[in-house]
Motif scaffolding. Structure first.
Motif, PDB file in Angstrom:
ATOM      1  N   HIS A  86      -4.797 -14.929  18.566  1.00 10.10           N
ATOM      2  CA  HIS A  86      -3.418 -14.724  18.995  1.00 10.10           C
ATOM      3  C   HIS A  86      -2.624 -13.854  18.019  1.00 10.10           C
ATOM      4  O   HIS A  86      -1.500 -13.454  18.330  1.00 10.10           O
ATOM      5  N   PHE A  87      -3.186 -13.588  16.827  1.00 14.73           N
ATOM      6  CA  PHE A  87      -2.493 -12.802  15.817  1.00 14.73           C
ATOM      7  C   PHE A  87      -3.118 -11.411  15.737  1.00 14.73           C
ATOM      8  O   PHE A  87      -4.344 -11.262  15.861  1.00 14.73           O
ATOM      9  N   THR A  88      -2.259 -10.409  15.508  1.00 12.22           N
ATOM     10  CA  THR A  88      -2.718  -9.032  15.337  1.00 12.22           C
ATOM     11  C   THR A  88      -2.305  -8.544  13.961  1.00 12.22           C
ATOM     12  O   THR A  88      -1.128  -8.616  13.596  1.00 12.22           O
ATOM     13  N   SER A 130       2.435 -11.961  16.059  1.00 12.35           N
ATOM     14  CA  SER A 130       1.984 -13.033  16.945  1.00 12.35           C
ATOM     15  C   SER A 130       2.264 -12.639  18.386  1.00 12.35           C
ATOM     16  O   SER A 130       3.329 -12.111  18.698  1.00 12.35           O
ATOM     17  N   SER A 131       1.317 -12.888  19.276  1.00  9.53           N
ATOM     18  CA  SER A 131       1.449 -12.472  20.668  1.00  9.53           C
ATOM     19  C   SER A 131       2.542 -13.293  21.352  1.00  9.53           C
ATOM     20  O   SER A 131       2.896 -14.380  20.911  1.00  9.53           O
ATOM     21  N   GLU A 135      -0.119 -25.457  14.717  1.00 11.88           N
ATOM     22  CA  GLU A 135      -0.376 -24.997  13.350  1.00 11.88           C
ATOM     23  C   GLU A 135      -1.655 -24.168  13.316  1.00 11.88           C
ATOM     24  O   GLU A 135      -2.680 -24.562  13.883  1.00 11.88           O
ATOM     25  N   TYR A 136      -1.589 -23.012  12.643  1.00 10.06           N
ATOM     26  CA  TYR A 136      -2.724 -22.111  12.536  1.00 10.06           C
ATOM     27  C   TYR A 136      -3.091 -21.941  11.062  1.00 10.06           C
ATOM     28  O   TYR A 136      -2.230 -21.980  10.177  1.00 10.06           O
ATOM     29  N   THR A 137      -4.373 -21.715  10.818  1.00  7.89           N
ATOM     30  CA  THR A 137      -4.895 -21.507   9.467  1.00  7.89           C
ATOM     31  C   THR A 137      -5.356 -20.065   9.322  1.00  7.89           C
ATOM     32  O   THR A 137      -6.109 -19.559  10.171  1.00  7.89           O
ATOM     33  N   ILE A 138      -4.886 -19.395   8.275  1.00  7.74           N
ATOM     34  CA  ILE A 138      -5.281 -18.021   7.969  1.00  7.74           C
ATOM     35  C   ILE A 138      -6.110 -18.048   6.689  1.00  7.74           C
ATOM     36  O   ILE A 138      -5.685 -18.616   5.677  1.00  7.74           O
TER      37      ILE A 138
END
Length: 762
Positions: free
Chosen positions: A64-66, A87-88, A95-98
């Motif tokens: 979902h992330f560019t 973010s789209s 919660e997302y982990t990078i």
């Protein structure tokens, strides 16, 4: 063996003591929470690296992330870069982990890894579009434009998806339909649809059955960037069945439904919800409802739960008793809804949990009060916690308002508060709006917004100032200025947004152009994220082209991202087209009562100036405007015969009218003898016909008192005649000229014709 393990452990401790700095340190910094469709920074800092070669930075994010900026090789010892991530628009709220990996940073493991979590905030948005109207019902599409799952009634709408629904016309209040949409995060709103039903009589029936009901529609989009992604929908809708498929990369989800007088049967794999107090989840399902006079038996079979219910309807009241089985446990449930006049009540009980909703809609006022109690045993499966919420909106004259207050449970901790109030005051071309939002949670926030707008014929200027308060933070003031320009085919927007407290600013510009079978849109933003950083530009260009099988759209962005979309629909009678439009004057105000004709079909503009033609054939439409139906001294800017190309199956247009020239006057009679001739004069049986030099003619009726008026006359010379020819009377020649800025006063006098009657005839 024990001695060998002891020696290895000692050697490991010695290596760590000899090389304490070989792996260095890696620090990641980013906002704790971000929103969908937002560009946000991720700062990567490292120090103490002693690798022999340049460091290669590897970024692992969600689909979902560019990543807008490609990381280059870093310095050997230390370095810092800022990655911009987009973010789209439909990124789910969670919660997302990078994960960031520095390859070649450590002599022992050859890489250094660090992760950081970012919370994507829910931004619920919903739009409704009326697509079909019948004599007893109307249909609409409800589209989820946000990133939070929405619920409408018993249906679930995922981000980016749409739901087609049909309601009875009895739910309309003054040609308006109010929809209530609720999200799983405690947000609700109301959407008001204005029915496009003609309130004026149509002289010729122009709407054949099924014209506006496509039996199939599709939408597919492929995106290329750092990764490839695709998504699309295919839907086939018929009166007795429907099929809906959703594609996301290699995943396919869909459902089918069969309808009949006996009930319905549906099956598929989608996000489902057994009842409103259960959290939705992805599952295969089978739903069946069988009608038995005023009763209906309902059976729902899901992967982890089953439901059997019996419902009955008494007029506007509906009741349902059900047994719900989950994880081998049985739960009893009851649902009841009552409606009387403008009031409605809905009650749901599932074991020790319950939800109550009251709604009242009358004229321009709306009130909703809802409450829910969720027991401790049901909190893990419930999409909401215990809450009490009230929502009210209304309008009185130029003033309109909308307010919402919510109390919702926090576990652990006290109850949270959420309050918002918005008032709008519209004074002719001016619009003043004030909005206040207060949230009382662990992090208390307040927001106050004051906005003004001025609208002229084709442009709008808008300015706003906003004050934000947060716990343990200084007050921030944000100023925003926008200007919009909307002629017939072009749309332009430019805006400036500045945070006075931090000095951060951004300049945005968007625009679009539409021509025959072609459209183009562009968007650009010049952003400065911090007061010490350099501004950077993000922009995109979208090109659309109408083809025989639908519409193609190409989107290009300077962030090395491109998308190609294909959408279309199929109709039973693909040769028929429709044209919708509006009649407005030089002040952009609607004009009602204008008679318009195309191919022998005649309609009349409504109170809002709207008109609609259906079942049109060919590639061009010639709209004939009847001058006698126009207000006095009003004429079309493009003439009384307007040409419009019919490129698309359904398209819109605007007919502009301006203040023009006209005549007013009165027909009088100069009586003499014999007296008997006076009774033969009936004014309303005559009408005045004016002939222009160009060959056009205009007709005005004569009222019973002899007065007449005619507007919308183009400049030039005119000759007139009274029809039918009055018997026993004559009038002088009617000839005059209409010049710019003049309005003529005309008096026509009937004079008795003197006759010599022979004596023998007396």
């Amino acid at each position: 063996m024990k001695n060998i393990l002891t020696i290895l452990f000692f050697l490991l401790l010695s290596a760590q003591a000899l090389y304490p700095q070989h792996c260095g340190s890696l620090v990641l910094t980013c906002p704790a929470s971000v929103k969908a469709n937002q560009v946000w920074p991720l700062q990567v800092s490292w120090n103490g690296l002693t690798a022999a070669e340049d460091v290669v930075i590897d970024v692992q994010t969600s689909d979902h992330f560019t990543l807008l900026s490609t990381p280059a090789a870093g310095l050997v010892d230390s370095g810092r870069i800022t990655l911009m991530i987009l973010s789209s628009p439909f990124t789910p709220a969670k919660e997302y982990t990078i994960k960031i990996t520095l390859k070649g940073a450590c002599e022992i493991t050859n890489e250094l890894t660090e992760s950081i979590c970012v919370q994507l905030l829910p931004v619920p948005k919903a739009e409704a579009l009326l697509i079909d109207t019948q004599s007893d019902s109307l249909s609409f599409y409800l589209t989820n434009n946000g990133n939070a799952t929405l619920s409408y009634g018993s249906a679930i709408v995922l981000p980016g998806d749409h739901l087609k629904s049909t309601v009875a016309r009895s739910q309309l209040v003054q040609q308006r339909l109010t929809l209530k949409v609720h999200s799983l995060h405690g947000w609700d709103t109301t959407i008001t649809l204005f029915s496009k039903v003609k309130t004026y009589p149509s002289i010729v029936a122009v709407a054949p059955p099924g014209m506006r009901k496509p039996w199939a529609r599709w939408n597919y989009q492929a995106t290329w960037g750092n990764t490839f992604s695709s998504r699309g929908t295919v839907a086939a809708v018929q009166p007795n069945y429907s099929v809906n498929l959703q594609l996301w990369n290699t995943r396919v989800r869909g459902q089918g439904k069969i309808l009949g007088d006996w009930g319905y049967f549906s099956a598929g794999n989608a996000v489902v919800q057994t009842h409103d107090l259960e959290r939705p989840y992805k599952s295969s399902f089978i739903n069946t409802s069988i009608n038995l006079h005023s009763f209906a038996a309902v059976v729902k079979m899901l992967q982890h739960s089953q439901l059997i219910g019996l419902g009955w309807k008494e007029g506007a009241h509906f009741h349902q008793a059900r047994i719900h089985r989950t994880d081998g446990l049985l739960h009893l449930g009851l649902q009841s809804s009552y409606a009387k006049g403008a009031n409605s009540i809905n009650l749901q009980l599932i074991d020790q949990s319950g939800q109550l909703h009251y709604q009242r809609t009358k004229d321009n006022h709306f009130l909703a009060i809802s409450a829910a109690y969720i027991s401790d045993s049901e909190r893990s499966r419930s999409p909401v916690k215990s809450y009490l919420r009230a929502h009210s909106s209304g309008q009185r004259g130029a003033l309109s308002w909308s307010g919402q207050s919510s109390l919702f449970e926090s576990t652990p901790g006290p109850w949270n508060h959420y309050h918002t109030l918005q008032t709008d005051l519209k004074l002719q071309r001016w619009l003043c709006s004030f909005q206040a939002t207060i949230t009382r949670t662990e992090n208390t926030t307040e927001k106050y917004l004051l906005k003004t707008a001025y609208t002229a014929r084709n442009w709008t200027a808008q300015s706003s100032i906003e004050r934000r308060l947060a716990l343990f933070q200084n007050s921030q003031y944000l100023v925003q200025h926008n200007i919009y320009y909307r002629p017939s085919r072009i749309y332009l927007q430019a805006g400036l947004r500045q945070n006075i407290s931090t000095g951060v600013w951004s300049v945005q510009s968007t625009g679009s152009y539409q021509a025959m079978g072609f459209s183009m849109g562009w968007q650009g933003s010049l952003l400065q994220r911090t007061s010490h950083s350099e501004p950077h530009f993000i922009g995109g260009l979208q090109i659309g082209r109408k083809i025989a099988t639908g519409t193609l759209r190409l989107l290009l962005q300077n962030t090395r991202r491109a998308s190609l979309a294909w959408s279309g629909e199929l109709h039973k009678d693909s040769g028929l087209k429709e044209l919708k439009g509006r009649c407005v004057d030089q002040n952009n105000a609607p004009i009602s009562g204008v008679l318009l004709s195309i191919e022998g079909k005649t309609v009349q503009s409504s109170a809002n100036g709207d008109f609609e033609f259906q079942a049109l054939k060919g590639e061009n439409a010639h709209i004939d405007i009847q001058a006698s139906s126009l207000p006095f001294a009003t004429a079309p800017k493009e003439g009384f015969r307007v040409h419009r190309p019919l490129v698309k199956r359904s398209q819109k247009t605007v007919l502009f009218f301006e203040q023009s020239h006209g005549i007013t006057g009165q027909l009088i009679v100069a009586y003499s003898s014999p007296v008997a001739l006076r009774s033969n004069i009936v004014f309303q049986q005559y009408h005045l016909v004016l002939y222009h030099d160009s060959g056009d003619h205009f007709t005005a009726p004569i009222l019973p008192d002899g007065r007449f008026a005619m507007g919308g006359l183009p400049c030039g010379r005119y000759k007139g005649a009274i029809h039918p020819l009055p018997q026993g009377f004559s009038y002088e020649n009617i000839a005059f000229e209409v010049s710019s800025g003049a309005s003529r006063e005309l008096t026509i006098c009937f004079n008795e014709v003197k006759q010599n009657i022979p004596f023998q005839a007396l």
